[in-house]
Design a protein around this motif. Structure first.
Motif, mmCIF file in Angstrom:
data_model
loop_
_atom_site.group_PDB
_atom_site.id
_atom_site.type_symbol
_atom_site.label_atom_id
_atom_site.label_comp_id
_atom_site.label_asym_id
_atom_site.label_seq_id
_atom_site.Cartn_x
_atom_site.Cartn_y
_atom_site.Cartn_z
ATOM 1 N N PRO A 1 0.797 -1.242 0.000
ATOM 2 C CA PRO A 1 0.000 0.000 0.000
ATOM 3 C C PRO A 1 0.819 1.275 0.000
ATOM 4 C CG PRO A 1 -1.008 -1.604 1.447
ATOM 5 C CD PRO A 1 0.293 -2.212 0.995
ATOM 6 N N ARG A 2 1.936 1.314 0.706
ATOM 7 C CA ARG A 2 2.729 2.540 0.741
ATOM 8 C C ARG A 2 3.319 2.894 -0.612
ATOM 9 N NH1 ARG A 2 7.824 0.898 4.543
ATOM 10 N NH2 ARG A 2 9.105 2.303 3.290
ATOM 11 N N ASP A 3 3.300 1.904 -1.541
ATOM 12 C CA ASP A 3 3.834 2.137 -2.883
ATOM 13 C C ASP A 3 2.751 2.242 -3.951
ATOM 14 O OD1 ASP A 3 6.651 2.133 -2.358
ATOM 15 O OD2 ASP A 3 6.492 -0.010 -1.985
ATOM 16 N N PHE A 4 1.458 2.166 -3.558
ATOM 17 C CA PHE A 4 0.399 2.184 -4.564
ATOM 18 C C PHE A 4 0.454 3.460 -5.411
ATOM 19 C CE2 PHE A 4 -2.826 -0.832 -2.293
ATOM 20 C CZ PHE A 4 -1.972 -1.889 -2.540
ATOM 21 N N ASN A 5 0.608 4.607 -4.755
ATOM 22 C CA ASN A 5 0.654 5.859 -5.517
ATOM 23 C C ASN A 5 1.836 5.882 -6.481
ATOM 24 O OD1 ASN A 5 -1.645 7.201 -4.585
ATOM 25 N ND2 ASN A 5 -0.593 7.809 -2.686
ATOM 26 N N VAL A 6 3.001 5.412 -5.994
ATOM 27 C CA VAL A 6 4.190 5.348 -6.862
ATOM 28 C C VAL A 6 3.917 4.437 -8.050
ATOM 29 C CG1 VAL A 6 6.605 4.643 -6.965
ATOM 30 C CG2 VAL A 6 5.734 5.790 -4.919
ATOM 31 N N PHE A 7 3.267 3.311 -7.781
ATOM 32 C CA PHE A 7 2.968 2.347 -8.843
ATOM 33 C C PHE A 7 2.105 2.987 -9.928
ATOM 34 C CE2 PHE A 7 0.172 -0.875 -10.693
ATOM 35 C CZ PHE A 7 1.064 -1.851 -11.095
ATOM 36 N N PHE A 8 1.002 3.611 -9.510
ATOM 37 C CA PHE A 8 0.080 4.151 -10.507
ATOM 38 C C PHE A 8 0.637 5.405 -11.197
ATOM 39 C CE2 PHE A 8 -3.030 1.472 -8.255
ATOM 40 C CZ PHE A 8 -3.607 0.851 -9.355
ATOM 41 N N ARG A 9 1.417 6.209 -10.485
ATOM 42 C CA ARG A 9 2.015 7.369 -11.156
ATOM 43 C C ARG A 9 3.056 6.903 -12.177
ATOM 44 N NH1 ARG A 9 -1.533 8.567 -8.811
ATOM 45 N NH2 ARG A 9 -2.279 8.191 -10.927
ATOM 46 N N SER A 10 3.817 5.861 -11.817
ATOM 47 C CA SER A 10 4.793 5.322 -12.773
ATOM 48 C C SER A 10 4.077 4.682 -13.946
ATOM 49 C CB SER A 10 5.681 4.297 -12.065
ATOM 50 O OG SER A 10 6.381 4.894 -10.990
ATOM 51 N N PHE A 11 2.956 4.057 -13.663
ATOM 52 C CA PHE A 11 2.131 3.458 -14.711
ATOM 53 C C PHE A 11 1.650 4.547 -15.677
ATOM 54 C CE2 PHE A 11 0.065 -0.692 -15.247
ATOM 55 C CZ PHE A 11 -0.792 -0.422 -16.309
ATOM 56 N N GLU A 12 1.194 5.638 -15.080
ATOM 57 C CA GLU A 12 0.698 6.763 -15.873
ATOM 58 C C GLU A 12 1.789 7.343 -16.762
ATOM 59 O OE1 GLU A 12 -0.809 11.319 -14.880
ATOM 60 O OE2 GLU A 12 -0.889 9.755 -13.341
ATOM 61 N N LYS A 13 3.017 7.423 -16.245
ATOM 62 C CA LYS A 13 4.118 8.037 -16.985
ATOM 63 C C LYS A 13 4.895 7.016 -17.802
ATOM 64 C CE LYS A 13 4.552 11.651 -13.493
ATOM 65 N NZ LYS A 13 5.403 12.232 -12.416
ATOM 66 N N GLU A 14 4.358 5.789 -17.875
ATOM 67 C CA GLU A 14 4.948 4.713 -18.679
ATOM 68 C C GLU A 14 6.363 4.402 -18.251
ATOM 69 O OE1 GLU A 14 4.452 5.330 -22.825
ATOM 70 O OE2 GLU A 14 2.293 5.647 -22.684
ATOM 71 N N ARG A 15 6.609 4.450 -16.937
ATOM 72 C CA ARG A 15 7.939 4.116 -16.430
ATOM 73 C C ARG A 15 8.035 2.670 -15.968
ATOM 74 N NH1 ARG A 15 9.026 9.490 -12.722
ATOM 75 N NH2 ARG A 15 9.271 10.988 -14.450
ATOM 76 N N LEU A 16 6.955 1.935 -16.099
ATOM 77 C CA LEU A 16 7.002 0.533 -15.682
ATOM 78 C C LEU A 16 7.494 -0.377 -16.795
ATOM 79 C CD1 LEU A 16 3.728 0.103 -13.592
ATOM 80 C CD2 LEU A 16 6.062 -0.102 -12.784
ATOM 81 N N LEU A 17 7.684 0.152 -17.980
ATOM 82 C CA LEU A 17 8.147 -0.678 -19.071
ATOM 83 C C LEU A 17 9.592 -1.099 -18.848
ATOM 84 C CD1 LEU A 17 6.670 1.334 -22.068
ATOM 85 C CD2 LEU A 17 5.705 -0.641 -20.922
ATOM 86 N N GLY A 18 9.924 -2.259 -19.389
ATOM 87 C CA GLY A 18 11.302 -2.723 -19.263
ATOM 88 C C GLY A 18 11.368 -4.043 -18.535
ATOM 89 N N THR A 19 12.488 -4.290 -17.910
ATOM 90 C CA THR A 19 12.659 -5.573 -17.249
ATOM 91 C C THR A 19 11.799 -5.644 -16.000
ATOM 92 O OG1 THR A 19 14.504 -4.709 -15.974
ATOM 93 C CG2 THR A 19 15.026 -5.783 -18.053
ATOM 94 N N ALA A 20 11.450 -6.875 -15.617
ATOM 95 C CA ALA A 20 10.616 -7.063 -14.434
ATOM 96 C C ALA A 20 11.344 -6.608 -13.187
ATOM 97 C CB ALA A 20 10.253 -8.539 -14.307
ATOM 98 N N ARG A 21 10.645 -5.887 -12.350
ATOM 99 C CA ARG A 21 11.254 -5.457 -11.104
ATOM 100 C C ARG A 21 10.154 -5.233 -10.075
ATOM 101 N NH1 ARG A 21 12.446 -0.347 -14.230
ATOM 102 N NH2 ARG A 21 10.773 1.100 -13.729
#
Length: 850
Positions: free
Chosen positions: A825-845
């Motif tokens: 939960p403490r990372d949910f906002n980071v997750f969705f903001r990164s999702f929004e800015k397409e920063r989740l692409l790339g290798t699995a992490r």
């Protein structure tokens, strides 16, 4: 609505009561039931359900409207929407009627609600009215036969009952007999059904042959008669439909009207276990919802014994000695468990073995236990020494024991179907004679790991669980393809072998954890009817050993290893541990280990004893073996979200807040008809379930192909809420909540203590955006700062797996790529903001802070 009786292939569910056949009102000129109202009052007292059951059967038989069961069933099929939905076509229902050509029917009366009164009332009225000349009551065992004979003789000689019969009654006092006598006019014959067999010497065949039109046959525990469609009928059923007798009036009575988990198709009246509990005719039921970790059966016996002792204290003022029934599946297991229990009682209570054996009564169908079956009649007596009854699960009918306050299913197989659960519960439902005050409770002390499966079956039997089902919608635009890899397990033995001796006890002691001999624990019980939880405080006393005993065990183990190696052809493989570590040195190592751990009482718990033995465990290993996984030749598996199986949540889960449903406009119409009323209750923003609902106002924001979403409490609920939020969902093409197992699963391995474990987990969410699928596992914040070894390995294995999957997809020329994220939960906002800015692409992490 009450809970469901069964689930069909199309996920429609039905209450048992929806499947009961209605008998339409009869012409009073044919049958005037009012003449027997005084008799029913005298026989049944305030138990109105008994009166209604008797009236229903007599209306069916004597009202002149019906010629056979087929006519009644077809009339109901044509007028009952639930029956039509259940069977689809009349031709599908008809083969499930057990005796369609006769005036046959069944009564579903919960165990402990007085079936014998109903049987006697029907028999006595038929004889008094002159409709039949004789009544035959068949039952499955000598125990039931004895009980029915005794009860019927008592009722037949009751002057109040006789005086309540209307004037002109043809027979006022039935002659209660068994088949050792000729069955003459006016007789009410009670017999074990084995008496109908040709090789058995009884009067039934000669007395009744060709006279069936003037004989009523009443069958107690009728689930023994019924057989599955297309299966060979048993001797009991063959007798009932034999043209040699021509029986017309055939009744079955049971508290478990099931063929397997299939409800009878000829039930005319039902008085359910739920009604019996609610109306306080039987005990309440509770079962284990959560139990502390135990170290084998001995620990469980401690908790069961403590619960039994608690009942003894509470019931002492009532003069009641509570009984515990232990249920096994097979006779051999029953005998073994009884012996283990007696031995344990002798050691725990510090009593003589013969005193412990006197407390344990073994009840099975084996010849050696026949005398014990007879002893059941006396176990409720205050002078009885019996406190524990060990029984086979299927040997459950015919007991009239009222002082049962605890039932222990020793193995899940003894408690894993509606029939078995209903029968086993039935052994503890009867209230003690003369009980007043708060309703008594019978405790089912199941293993807590079975509680989910038991809860589902118990709830269906009690008809208290309402459910909402999440199913894939075939026409949804949010379906997408998924990919996974198939692994083949290969066993490989390494080339490394050990020769000579290992180095052991190099520190001169074994590292031991602190130990607690008497540990305070809590067992949590759930009320089967209300879902309310209660807690029982207990104590687990660990078995202990003296330091001398542990030192001797160490020495003997070393000696045995030396003896095993003595015949080795290579002298280098022979060991001499016992000489290096004689008794005195083993004792010194034990003493030093206790001192290092701060253990001063020289008593060693079984857990710590095992630590000493584990320290020399590697001495047996002469080589190493490992299991590896390789990709199969056709490794890539492709499938659609449309193949995801349905899952559901219950009213109890929603009320407790352990589940939340997510839905939008139109969801109700996608649910089965029988769930829609319950859906309205849950969707009511001011109703009892207001905290377990999440309405997505705009259907365009609900981008899942499922009829509704079901989230677990806490982090998962919050994540699904953010997934349907407009700010986030605009960056998502579609998403799917995974099932707990058997849909999209990954294997992983970890160590639990010293033991390697291999398991499978199903990541919580699959989120699609473009050619990317984000596989997301939700964890709580505690896993951020202090992740468990299991979750560390889940992340490690999953990341490696999706790297391999992406390589395979690239080789196949497919554009889709997968990424694994473990998110708290403490990372949910980071997750969705990164999702929004397409920063989740790339290798699995992982986006979990570590």
């Amino acid at each position: 609505m009450n809970a469901t009786a069964r689930r069909t292939d199309d996920s429609r569910t039905f209450r048992n009561e929806d499947l009961v056949l209605a008998v339409k009102p009869h012409n009073p000129a044919k049958w005037d039931e009012s003449r027997y109202e005084a008799y029913l009052d005298a026989l049944c007292g305030h138990r109105n359900y008994q009166k209604e059951a008797i009236r229903t059967v007599l209306s069916y038989w004597l009202g002149g409207r019906y010629t056979d069961l087929r006519q009644l069933a077809k009339e109901n099929f044509e007028s009952n929407d639930d029956l039509r939905h259940r069977w689809g076509r009349w031709d599908s229902m008809a083969p499930h009627l057990q005796l369609p050509e006769q005036l046959a029917c069944s009564l579903d009366l919960a165990t402990g609600t007085g079936k014998s009164f109903v049987l006697y009332g029907i028999a006595a009225i038929l004889l008094a009215e002159g409709v039949v000349d004789r009544v035959l009551v068949l039952c499955p065992s000598n125990t039931i036969e004895t009980g029915l004979l005794s009860k019927f003789k008592e009722l037949a000689t009751n002057t109040d009952l006789r005086d309540a019969l209307p004037a002109g009654a043809r027979i006022t006092t039935p002659r209660v007999i068994n088949a050792s006598e000729t069955i003459v006019d006016g007789a009410l014959c009670v017999e074990n059904y084995h008496a109908i067999l040709e090789h058995v010497n009884s009067s039934i065949r000669d007395s009744l042959k060709g006279k069936g039109a003037r004989v009523a046959v009443l069958n107690d525990e009728a689930h023994h008669v019924a057989n599955e469609t297309n299966q060979t009928a048993g001797k009991w059923k063959e007798f009932l439909r034999s043209p040699d007798y021509g029986f017309r009036h055939v009744l079955g009575v049971s508290g478990t009207c099931y063929v397997g988990d299939e409800y009878f198709s000829d039930v005319l009246f039902r008085y359910s276990l739920r009604q019996a509990i609610e109306e306080r005719f039987v005990k309440k039921v509770e079962y284990v919802a959560e139990m502390p970790a135990t170290h084998g059966q001995e620990d469980r016996w401690q908790l069961i014994w403590q619960r039994q002792s608690d009942w003894k204290k509470k019931l002492k003022s009532r003069g009641i000695r509570p009984l515990t029934i232990v249920v096994t599946q097979k006779i051999a297991a029953c005998k073994q468990v009884a012996e283990e229990l007696a031995d344990w009682l002798a050691a725990w209570e510090k009593i003589k073995p013969e005193e412990a054996r006197a407390k344990v009564l073994v009840v099975t169908s084996a010849k050696e236990h026949q005398a014990n079956v007879a002893l059941l009649r006396g176990v409720d007596s205050p002078v009885s020494k019996v406190e524990w009854i060990v029984s086979v699960s299927m040997l459950s009918e015919g007991w009239d024991v009222k002082n049962v306050f605890q039932i222990v299913p020793h193995e899940e197989r003894a408690f894993n179907s509606k029939l078995l659960i209903a029968q086993v519960l039935g052994r503890g439902l009867r209230k003690p004679d003369g009980w007043t005050g708060d309703d008594p409770v019978v405790t089912v002390f199941n293993h807590d790991s079975w509680s989910g499966r038991i809860k589902h079956l118990v709830n269906e039997i009690l008809e208290i669980e309402r459910r909402l089902t999440s199913s894939p919608l075939a026409a949804s635009p949010y379906h997408f393809d998924l990919h996974n890899l198939d692994y083949t397990r290969v066993e490989e033995v390494s080339d490394y072998t050990q020769s000579g001796e290992y180095q052991i006890f190099e520190k001169g002691y074994v590292v031991l954890p602190s130990q607690v001999i008497d540990q305070a624990v809590t067992v949590e019980f759930e009320d089967a009817l209300t879902g309310k939880h209660s807690k029982f405080a207990g104590t687990l006393r660990q078995k202990t050993f003296s330091s001398d005993e542990v030192a001797e065990q160490l020495y003997q183990r070393l000696k045995s290893i030396d003896q095993e190696s003595a015949d080795a052809s290579d002298p280098a493989d022979r060991t001499n541990y016992a000489k290096r570590f004689p008794r005195e040195k083993c004792a010194a190592i034990v003493a030093e280990s206790l001192w290092q751990a701060g253990i001063t009482d020289a008593r060693i718990t079984d857990d710590n004893r095992q630590k000493f033995l584990q320290a020399i465990g590697p001495l047996h290993r002469k080589g190493s073996k490992r299991v590896v996984y390789v990709l199969s030749p056709q490794a890539l598996k492709s499938f659609s979200t449309a193949t995801r199986q349905s899952d559901s949540c219950s009213s109890a889960e929603l009320r407790r807040g352990s589940k939340t449903i997510f839905y939008t406009d139109g969801c109700k119409a996608t649910l089965p008809d029988e769930q829609q009323d319950f859906f309205d209750e849950v969707a009511d923003q001011f109703g009892d379930f207001s905290g377990a609902r999440f309405f997505v106002a705009n259907p365009a924001d609900f981008k899942t192909p499922m009829s509704l979403g079901i989230a677990d409490a806490g982090p998962e609920r919050r994540f699904m809420g953010m997934l349907t939020d407009r700010q986030n969902c605009t960056h998502v093409d579609a998403w799917l909540k995974n099932t707990a197992m058997n849909f999209y699963a990954l294997e992983y391995a970890w160590k639990k203590g010293e033991h390697p474990k291999r398991g499978e987990f199903s990541p919580d969410f699959l989120i699609k955006r473009g050619e990317q699928v984000f596989v997301t596992e939700i964890k709580d914040d505690g896993e951020v700062s202090d992740p468990s070894p299991e979750n560390v390995k889940k992340h490690e294995y999953a990341s490696a797996h999706f790297a391999r999957l992406n390589d395979w997809l690239e080789k196949e020329g497919l554009a889709v790529r997968y990424q694994f994220n473990m998110v708290a939960p403490r990372d949910f906002n980071v997750f969705f903001r990164s999702f929004e800015k397409e920063r989740l692409l790339g290798t699995a992490r992982s986006w979990t802070r570590r």
